[in-house]
Design an enzyme around this catalytic site. Structure first.
Site, PDB file in Angstrom:
ATOM      1  N   ASP A 371       0.847  -1.205   0.000  1.00 49.86           N
ATOM      2  CA  ASP A 371       0.000   0.000   0.000  1.00 49.86           C
ATOM      3  C   ASP A 371       0.883   1.256   0.000  1.00 49.86           C
ATOM      4  O   ASP A 371       2.058   1.208  -0.404  1.00 49.86           O
ATOM      5  CB  ASP A 371      -0.960  -0.069   1.207  1.00 49.86           C
ATOM      6  CG  ASP A 371      -2.263   0.673   0.992  1.00 49.86           C
ATOM      7  OD1 ASP A 371      -2.244   1.908   1.081  1.00 49.86           O
ATOM      8  OD2 ASP A 371      -3.298   0.034   0.714  1.00 49.86           O
ATOM      9  N   ARG A 446      -6.293  16.176   4.029  1.00 45.64           N
ATOM     10  CA  ARG A 446      -5.281  15.122   4.200  1.00 45.64           C
ATOM     11  C   ARG A 446      -3.940  15.604   3.628  1.00 45.64           C
ATOM     12  O   ARG A 446      -3.234  14.856   2.974  1.00 45.64           O
ATOM     13  CB  ARG A 446      -5.713  13.817   3.544  1.00 45.64           C
ATOM     14  CG  ARG A 446      -5.164  12.593   4.288  1.00 45.64           C
ATOM     15  CD  ARG A 446      -5.193  11.345   3.425  1.00 45.64           C
ATOM     16  NE  ARG A 446      -4.812  10.184   4.218  1.00 45.64           N
ATOM     17  CZ  ARG A 446      -4.195   9.131   3.733  1.00 45.64           C
ATOM     18  NH1 ARG A 446      -3.886   9.059   2.460  1.00 45.64           N
ATOM     19  NH2 ARG A 446      -3.884   8.131   4.494  1.00 45.64           N
ATOM     20  N   LYS A 479      -4.292  -0.899  -6.508  1.00 44.97           N
ATOM     21  CA  LYS A 479      -5.338  -0.254  -5.696  1.00 44.97           C
ATOM     22  C   LYS A 479      -5.298   1.232  -6.008  1.00 44.97           C
ATOM     23  O   LYS A 479      -4.290   1.896  -5.792  1.00 44.97           O
ATOM     24  CB  LYS A 479      -5.063  -0.496  -4.213  1.00 44.97           C
ATOM     25  CG  LYS A 479      -6.037   0.198  -3.281  1.00 44.97           C
ATOM     26  CD  LYS A 479      -5.795  -0.260  -1.850  1.00 44.97           C
ATOM     27  CE  LYS A 479      -6.469   0.625  -0.836  1.00 44.97           C
ATOM     28  NZ  LYS A 479      -6.051   0.299   0.528  1.00 44.97           N
ATOM     29  N   ASP A 481      -6.521   4.832  -5.312  1.00 47.04           N
ATOM     30  CA  ASP A 481      -7.130   5.569  -4.199  1.00 47.04           C
ATOM     31  C   ASP A 481      -7.484   7.009  -4.608  1.00 47.04           C
ATOM     32  O   ASP A 481      -7.022   7.508  -5.644  1.00 47.04           O
ATOM     33  CB  ASP A 481      -6.139   5.576  -3.024  1.00 47.04           C
ATOM     34  CG  ASP A 481      -6.839   5.526  -1.682  1.00 47.04           C
ATOM     35  OD1 ASP A 481      -8.004   5.948  -1.602  1.00 47.04           O
ATOM     36  OD2 ASP A 481      -6.217   5.076  -0.711  1.00 47.04           O
ATOM     37  N   ASN A 483      -8.141  10.289  -2.025  1.00 41.59           N
ATOM     38  CA  ASN A 483      -8.329  10.574  -0.610  1.00 41.59           C
ATOM     39  C   ASN A 483      -8.817  11.964  -0.227  1.00 41.59           C
ATOM     40  O   ASN A 483      -8.651  12.374   0.913  1.00 41.59           O
ATOM     41  CB  ASN A 483      -7.028  10.272   0.139  1.00 41.59           C
ATOM     42  CG  ASN A 483      -6.917   8.787   0.431  1.00 41.59           C
ATOM     43  OD1 ASN A 483      -7.880   8.172   0.879  1.00 41.59           O
ATOM     44  ND2 ASN A 483      -5.768   8.203   0.158  1.00 41.59           N
ATOM     45  N   CYS A 529     -10.903   2.693  -4.525  1.00 40.88           N
ATOM     46  CA  CYS A 529     -10.867   3.109  -3.120  1.00 40.88           C
ATOM     47  C   CYS A 529     -10.947   4.627  -3.118  1.00 40.88           C
ATOM     48  O   CYS A 529     -10.412   5.273  -4.016  1.00 40.88           O
ATOM     49  CB  CYS A 529      -9.555   2.647  -2.487  1.00 40.88           C
ATOM     50  SG  CYS A 529      -9.370   3.098  -0.756  1.00 40.88           S
ATOM     51  N   ASP A 551     -12.754   2.563   5.234  1.00 44.31           N
ATOM     52  CA  ASP A 551     -11.519   2.521   6.021  1.00 44.31           C
ATOM     53  C   ASP A 551     -11.789   1.971   7.408  1.00 44.31           C
ATOM     54  O   ASP A 551     -10.854   1.685   8.154  1.00 44.31           O
ATOM     55  CB  ASP A 551     -10.914   3.931   6.138  1.00 44.31           C
ATOM     56  CG  ASP A 551      -9.997   4.225   4.970  1.00 44.31           C
ATOM     57  OD1 ASP A 551      -9.710   3.295   4.189  1.00 44.31           O
ATOM     58  OD2 ASP A 551      -9.564   5.384   4.834  1.00 44.31           O
TER      59      ASP A 551
HETATM   60  C1  GLA Z   1      -6.809   5.536   2.246  1.00 49.00           C
HETATM   61  C2  GLA Z   1      -7.270   4.134   1.963  1.00 49.00           C
HETATM   62  C3  GLA Z   1      -6.512   3.164   2.853  1.00 49.00           C
HETATM   63  C4  GLA Z   1      -5.037   3.297   2.600  1.00 49.00           C
HETATM   64  C5  GLA Z   1      -4.603   4.735   2.822  1.00 49.00           C
HETATM   65  C6  GLA Z   1      -3.166   4.945   2.412  1.00 49.00           C
HETATM   66  O1  GLA Z   1      -7.183   5.958   3.506  1.00 49.00           O
HETATM   67  O2  GLA Z   1      -8.634   4.033   2.137  1.00 49.00           O
HETATM   68  O3  GLA Z   1      -6.943   1.859   2.613  1.00 49.00           O
HETATM   69  O4  GLA Z   1      -4.738   2.884   1.299  1.00 49.00           O
HETATM   70  O5  GLA Z   1      -5.396   5.648   2.088  1.00 49.00           O
HETATM   71  O6  GLA Z   1      -2.783   6.248   2.550  1.00 49.00           O
END
Ligand code: GLA
Length: 732
Positions: A371, A446, A479, A481, A483, A529, A551
């Site tokens: 990750d 973030r 994955k 993402d 955020n 995600c 999360d």
């Molecule tokens: C988000 C994702 C998590 C992880 C973090 C990494 O919060 O939902 O699963 O991958 O980012 O920064």
């Protein structure tokens, strides 16, 4: 089947269980006479309401200089129709509003002709439904106020499942630009307002709570203006007749093949009818449609059930699996994922990862996902996003990948391409790539900014950076993402006249990048995600067949999140991992995780032998049953955690030879004595169910009517406990 009865100006759209009857009125409006369970046409026609005596059904003809009475009793004001007029007699919300060059916003679409095609409309780019035994009615219309504005209304029916799709294509055939002020994808007028509305909202870590209220007098809006489908509100919602239950009555589900701002309006007035309109949110929206251009709205999906909520869900489940997801290996076995995030966060080096791979293997993991934290100077949330180069001082990625593959495991990597951190090379070279860069107070969340994906050069930059890494490494999984949400509304690059296009263009930019990457790497499994489930929608699922649900992976919260998410989406799409939470045992967390994609998220080197054994037992169940039950089976929701301490869900394999039922409580239950009733079994088959030393054999018919005494298996449920029963048909 789609048929036009020319004499009567009727379109009959049906499959084995549904019927939709449209009528082209004397003024060429598209009226909806009937939508629902299939009945005889004569019966459906009897349902048509004429408003001759009590509503305005006439107009004044300025050429003839007299009042013309519509002999078919159609009223623009109250009749049920497919595309309500705006600013012109109809006071209900309209799906489309177009401001003409002269400033006129009156919009009224008039029927010109039709065509019937096999299959869903196919589009070159962007997410859209595909495959299936489907027919599409294309209605051609024009705006009464400007005949150069043409509309194609696509209405598709699946002949095998009770799914209807609607969308519009707005075409400017004139020489002057017009402005689209609202471009929704559908309208559905219903005879009554005796429905409850169920929608699924929340926030980060607490997604998809079920909210229930009656259709209100006035307008209820279910929407997102977060620049993505959002944690706060999911694009899936449904209306259920006030007497409907899980297995009885009319339930109509809605979703949108889209990942950006959306808006559904549920409107009811004195007439006690309901109008649902749904599509791209018109919040800050406007689209300049230049001469000869077309604007295509995302597809709205309607799942119709007259057998309660379960059937509405099941329609969606098979539609999403068969007609939305495009991943070419969707029908293959999915590996058990080990994800490094919760266990290691960014605190790793090559050695730690190699030992983690070894330990992950001992609990049955088949795909190791590295990750966040492997690139640039990404040691904390504040840095690195946007600079996609491997941090070789920290991690020898090629070696890690080879090690994984030598161990017989696949390898996956985390990326977040739509974001940028302050201080990166990308921003130093292109400060204007970040949204909001021109302000003194730029919004940050973030510790990061959104990249301006309305600009092709920004998407191109990210594409080049990412393929450099992916081309040169054997990656099996990514994955993806996202955020933070969109907070700003001003995009200087778009100029003064196109600000209203920004959020839709941002979504199109996301689709552009993910489409280029998924088509370049068709074997890679992409998982979506957005800080968990902030972009859990059909647009994303088109590219990413599974999405990290939330999360919050603690079992008490996941009991709600997974139950509710699966009302609208298949279990196979729900990223669900066992984590280290001490709310429940590894066995209980494992059982819940089986009702999803299944995987792990902890430091595997901290597990003791008992925990390793517990997890291996669950992994064994996954490997044996995942495909036939949790991935491809038919899901039944039995009792919702919103109303009952004991949440229950069941899956039955398509051939009805296997079933699995989970019961999971939050508060302790002593002296459990409930009879557990199953659904969807073959009534004539005999099933055996074994739990620890207890084995019971019983006919499907009995298991579904009387049930089995639960206390035989478990007498006490501790706080946050679970029971998983697996039924197998006895071989004769
Ligand atoms: C988000 C994702 C998590 C992880 C973090 C990494 O919060 O939902 O699963 O991958 O980012 O920064």
């Amino acid at each position: 089947m789609i048929r036009f009865e020319e004499q009567k100006n009727l379109f009959l759209i049906s499959n084995d269980s549904l019927l939709l009857v449209l009528y082209i009125t004397s003024t060429k409006q598209v009226e909806c006479i009937y939508f629902g369970k299939k009945i005889k046409l004569e019966e459906a026609l009897k349902q048509r309401k004429s408003y001759k005596d009590n509503w305005s059904t006439s107009y004044f003809d300025n050429k003839l200089h007299k009042e013309i009475d519509l002999d078919d009793g159609y009223s623009l004001e109250v009749s049920k129709c497919e595309i309500g007029a705006h600013g012109l007699c109809d006071h209900r919300p309209a799906p489309i509003i177009i401001k003409k060059a002269d400033g006129n916003v009156e919009t009224n679409f008039i029927y010109d002709g039709y065509k019937v095609n096999k299959g869903y409309p196919s589009y070159k780019t962007g997410p859209h439904a595909h495959d299936g035994d489907v027919e599409t009615l294309k209605l051609f219309l024009h705006d009464e106020l400007n005949e150069n504005i043409k509309l194609i209304y696509n209405l598709s029916i699946d002949l095998d499942k009770d799914i209807i799709l609607k969308n519009f294509e707005i075409i400017n055939e004139g020489n002057e630009s017009v402005e689209i002020k609202r471009a929704l994808s559908m309208q559905l007028d219903l005879d009554t307002n005796e429905y409850t509305v169920h929608h699924f909202g929340g926030k980060w870590g607490n997604e998809r709570n079920e909210f229930v209220n009656h259709v209100i007098d006035g307008e209820q809006i279910i929407s997102s203006n977060y620049g993505r489908s959002s944690h706060e509100e999911n694009p899936f919602f449904y209306l259920s007749k006030i007497d409907a239950t899980q297995d009885y009555g009319e339930v109509i589900g809605f979703n949108l093949v889209y990942s950006g701002n959306f808006k559904a309006s549920i409107f009811s007035n004195f007439n006690k009818a309901t109008r649902v309109t749904y599509g791209i949110n018109d919040y800050n929206f406007a689209w300049v449609l230049s001469s000869k251009e077309t604007f295509i709205t995302p597809q709205a999906v309607i799942s119709y059930s007259f057998e309660g909520v379960n059937k509405m869900s099941q329609n969606f489940h098979s539609f999403i699996k068969e007609n939305i997801i495009t991943y070419k290996k969707e029908n293959e076995y999915k590996s058990i994922i080990f994800n490094s995030w919760e266990g290691l966060e960014m605190n790793f080096n090559t050695e730690r990862i190699l030992s983690c791979i070894d330990a992950a293997k001992t609990i049955g993991s088949e795909l190791f996902v590295l990750d966040d934290g492997w690139f640039s100077i990404r040691e904390k949330d504040e840095t690195g996003l946007g600079d996609w180069w491997i941090n070789k001082d920290k991690i020898d990625l090629a070696n890690v990948i080879d090690y994984c593959h030598e161990k017989g495991m696949k390898f996956g990597l985390w990326i977040e391409p739509e974001m940028v951190s302050p201080g990166t090379e990308l921003l130093k070279n292109h400060p204007d790539y970040a949204i909001g860069y021109s302000r003194q107070k730029q919004s940050i969340h973030r510790h990061q900014f959104l990249l301006d994906f309305t600009r092709k050069e920004v998407v191109d930059n990210l594409y080049s950076q990412l393929i450099e890494i992916i081309d040169n490494h054997k990656i099996d999984y990514i994955k993806w993402d996202h955020n933070r949400d969109l907070k700003e509304s001003y995009f200087p690059h778009l100029g003064p006249n196109r600000q209203g296009e920004a959020t839709h263009r941002l979504t199109l930019g996301f689709y552009d990048l993910i489409e280029r990457l998924t088509s370049r790497y068709p074997d890679i499994l992409f998982e979506g995600c957005a800080s968990g489930g902030g972009r859990y929608d059909l647009g994303a699922l088109y590219y990413t067949p599974q999405i990290w649900c939330s999360d919050n992976a603690t079992p008490k919260a996941r009991r709600f999140i997974q139950y509710n998410t699966s009302i609208g989406y298949p279990l196979s799409t729900m990223g669900s991992h066992v984590n280290k939470s001490d709310e429940a045992s590894y066995e209980v967390k494992g059982y819940l995780s089986l009702f999803g994609t299944f995987g792990y998220e902890m430091d595997p080197n901290t597990l003791n032998n008992d925990e390793i054994n517990e997890l291996n037992e669950v992994a064994k169940i996954y490997k044996e049953y995942h495909k036939s039950l949790f991935e491809d089976g038919v899901l039944y929701h039995l009792s919702s955690p919103h109303f009952y301490n004991l949440m229950k869900m069941e899956v039955v394999s398509k051939d009805q030879k296997l079933a699995a039922l989970i019961m999971m409580n939050e508060r302790e239950i002593k002296d459990f004595s409930e009879f557990i009733k199953f659904k969807g079994l073959n009534p004539n088959a005999v099933y055996s169910v074994q739990f620890e030393d207890i084995k019971i054999e019983e006919k499907g018919e009995i298991l579904m009517s009387k049930g089995i005494d639960g206390s035989l298996f478990k007498k006490t449920f501790k706080e946050c406990d679970a029971l998983l029963l697996i039924l197998k048909e006895k071989v004769k």
